[in-house]
Design a protein around this motif. Structure first.
Motif, mmCIF file in Angstrom:
data_model
loop_
_atom_site.group_PDB
_atom_site.id
_atom_site.type_symbol
_atom_site.label_atom_id
_atom_site.label_comp_id
_atom_site.label_asym_id
_atom_site.label_seq_id
_atom_site.Cartn_x
_atom_site.Cartn_y
_atom_site.Cartn_z
ATOM 1 N N GLY B 49 -9.171 10.461 43.439
ATOM 2 C CA GLY B 49 -7.893 9.972 42.519
ATOM 3 C C GLY B 49 -7.162 11.051 42.452
ATOM 4 N N THR B 50 -5.936 11.104 41.707
ATOM 5 C CA THR B 50 -5.055 12.599 40.839
ATOM 6 C C THR B 50 -5.502 11.866 39.663
ATOM 7 O OG1 THR B 50 -3.417 11.048 41.188
ATOM 8 C CG2 THR B 50 -3.724 12.148 43.428
ATOM 9 N N ARG B 52 -2.748 12.959 35.441
ATOM 10 C CA ARG B 52 -1.892 13.775 35.741
ATOM 11 C C ARG B 52 -1.847 14.862 35.116
ATOM 12 N NH1 ARG B 52 -1.538 9.521 39.456
ATOM 13 N NH2 ARG B 52 0.260 9.032 40.577
ATOM 14 N N PRO B 152 0.500 15.620 41.498
ATOM 15 C CA PRO B 152 -0.930 14.937 41.567
ATOM 16 C C PRO B 152 -1.827 15.958 41.399
ATOM 17 C CG PRO B 152 0.028 14.339 42.848
ATOM 18 C CD PRO B 152 0.646 15.144 42.297
#
Lengths: 377, 224
Positions: B49-50, B52, B152
């Protein structure tokens, strides 16, 4: 939609199937009139009776994790499975425990992490893991040609593992693919070469895990990301001024979906129930509860919370419209059947609602003879 | 979080001092390395995923705006690189030119009207380069969006074979900053990243074997 919502609201565990060995149940599929097929983390595919969950047999042969299973539309006797071992196999459900009827492969460097069969049962497509740190491929076969090489590949539209491939439910040439690069691509295969076929690219800004066609005329796409994000896009707006995004949540865990605040810890997946026009999204909490939600432009709305089911992470589910039942499978190796007002016949938590059949089974006829015999001795 | 603020600050200090002691020709990234345990990539849910972050983890980060009239005007006023739809059409879907464009900038932001047309106008070139734009709406101020464009940061599993013990050790590396950032900025980013990543693991801290922070060429400092 209302009828279905009412049914969902009174679901409870009706049957439980627990295989002897600890294995994760990763995917469950069904074709009307046929058995349930479940893919397991020990590389096997198992069949179960749709109503009793009784095990009917299994298919062995894959030497790597299974990335997906699907029945052919026109024949519930044909079951396909794709695997990281670089093969897509066809199994004949009538010949359980036997070898695959057909095996489809491609380049030896290809490891599949997704696949699907189109609605005309003619075209197979598998998505690969990233190869050599650079390319990832969509590989196509004509499944009617035994032992044939792939028809070709698409290699330009993703830059990382292709985790989901989904053909459109009605359009045999329309395909959506999702990847850990965050993109969901939509192709119209009738247009030929890849850069002509690529119709749209949608960015989840994360890592796309599950992709599902939904909405009126299946013109919408649901995308769930690996870090529990959710996006709903409307492709009918491609040629208009309106934004494609109907709803977007970077982290669904932060949404207050449950009464009294609080939300889900993870998402299991989404499924479009066409007849009811309901996009069902299932989420879970670490304590084992499952939450059934509907999803549309307004976001996620809780329909029903289910307890007393699984003891660990739930990995797959389906709604059997014909049988009016929810099937769930998880990392606790359990396959569960949930029915409106269902009551489990074996051990397990019970809901207060009792079904007629359960009541009948519970009441045993008074054994006059045995009693009389006891009295005289 | 199971890593105390003191430990975090100490480790970050060591990393920054290390990069000053041995300066390199480029600005080193600072990365967080997590090794996992009780996690089977063959059957457990994919961990990807990313994350933040608050401050951009890259020292020089160029963003090009692919904008409608309004966004191009805003970009011009903010002295940011930008292209409108006509400029994109001039590339004529030429693969080499699109590849060159992708290489020129770290990331792209695009207005709604343009983002829909990118496959038609440019083909899959930006996809292939891993640089497909993120959406830029009219609700956001361009400058804040770019500042906030918490590029991201992707994280994904990597299996590293340890030759000596023949073990597969799962290790993730996530860029959390660079050596020109302040201690506070790095500590904050690491704190954010660790919390987010651990929250996604099935068994949370039970899945973490060790945590390290290091600069690109520097020595790993253990956090956990």
């Amino acid at each position: 939609m209302e009828v279905l919502e009412e049914q969902l609201k009174v679901l409870s565990v009706s049957r439980r199937s627990r295989p002897e060995e600890p294995t994760y149940l990763l995917d469950v599929v069904l074709q009307p009139g046929g058995p349930l097929a479940v893919s397991c983390s020990n590389f096997s595919v198992r069949l179960h009776d749709r109503e009793s969950l009784r095990p009917l047999g299994e298919f062995l042969g894959h030497s790597g994790p299974i990335c997906g299973i699907t029945f052919a539309r026109r024949s519930s006797d044909l079951l396909f499975s794709g695997s990281a071992d670089g093969s897509v196999r066809l199994w004949d459900v009538r010949r359980r425990g036997s070898n695959a009827v057909q095996t489809f492969g491609s380049d030896s460097t290809h490891s599949f992490c997704s696949f699907d069969l189109n609605c005309s049962d003619a075209l197979l497509c598998a998505g690969t893991e990233q190869v050599d740190g650079e390319d990832s491929f969509l590989v196509f076969w004509d499944r009617r040609k035994a032992g044939a090489d792939p028809l070709g590949v698409y290699s330009e539209s993703h830059s990382d593992d292709i985790t989901q491939v989904r053909f459109h439910p009605q359009d045999k040439d329309r395909l959506a693919s999702g990847s850990t690069d965050g993109l969901v691509n939509v192709f119209d295969l009738s247009r030929g070469a890849e850069d002509e076929a690529l119709l749209a690219t949608l960015n989840s800004d994360s890592s796309a895990g599950a992709v599902c066609w939904c909405g009126p005329a299946s013109s919408r796409l649901l995308c769930l990301s690996h870090d529990e994000g959710l996006h709903l896009w409307d492709l009918s707006r491609l040629d208009s001024d309106q934004p494609l995004s109907l709803f977007s949540a970077a982290d669904t865990r932060s949404l207050e979906l449950l009464p009294g605040g609080g939300g889900v810890d993870y998402l299991v997946g989404g499924s479009y129930l066409e007849e009811a026009e309901l996009l069902l999204v299932v989420g879970g909490t670490k304590s084992g509860e499952l939450h059934l939600m509907s999803c549309d432009g307004g976001g996620l709305r809780l329909l029903r919370s289910l307890e007393g089911g699984h003891a660990s992470t739930v990995r797959c589910f389906l709604w059997d419209a014909q049988g009016e039942a929810l099937v769930t499978g998880g990392e606790d190796a359990q396959l569960l059947l949930w029915k409106p007002g269902g009551e489990e016949l074996t051990t397990g938590k019970k809901e207060t609602m009792k079904s007629q059949s359960a009541l009948r089974l519970k009441s045993r006829p008074h054994k006059k003879h045995a009693y009389q015999r006891e009295k005289t001795t | 979080i199971k890593v105390s603020r003191d430990t975090l600050y100490e480790a970050v200090k060591e990393v920054l001092q290390g990069s000053v002691a041995k300066p390199r020709k480029f600005v080193e990234s600072v990365e967080l390395q997590i090794s996992l345990k009780n996690y089977d990539p063959q059957k457990d849910k994919r961990f990807s995923g990313t994350v933040r972050l608050k401050t951009l983890p890259r020292p020089k980060f160029s963003v090009c705006v692919l904008g409608d009239q309004q966004h191009c005007d805003e970009a011009k006023a903010a002295d940011m690189p930008h292209m409108d739809i006509e400029a994109l059409k001039k590339l004529n879907k030429n693969k080499k030119l699109v590849k060159k464009l992708a290489k020129k900038y770290d990331a792209f932001l695009a207005s709604e009207s343009l983002i829909k047309q990118i496959p038609r106008i440019l083909g899959p070139g930006l996809n292939k380069a891993g640089k497909f734009p993120s959406l830029l709406t009219h609700n956001e101020n361009l400058n804040t969006k770019v500042d906030e464009f918490r590029h991201p940061v992707p994280f994904y599993e990597r299996c590293i074979l340890l030759n000596k013990w023949r073990n597969w050790v799962l290790c993730l590396a996530v860029a959390v900053g660079h050596v020109k950032m302040t201690e506070d900025e790095l500590v904050y980013n690491i704190h954010l990243a660790v919390n987010f990543l651990v929250s996604l693991l099935k068994k949370n801290w039970q899945n973490v074997r060790a945590l390290y922070v290091k600069s690109t060429m520097g020595k790993p400092q253990r956090l956990y």
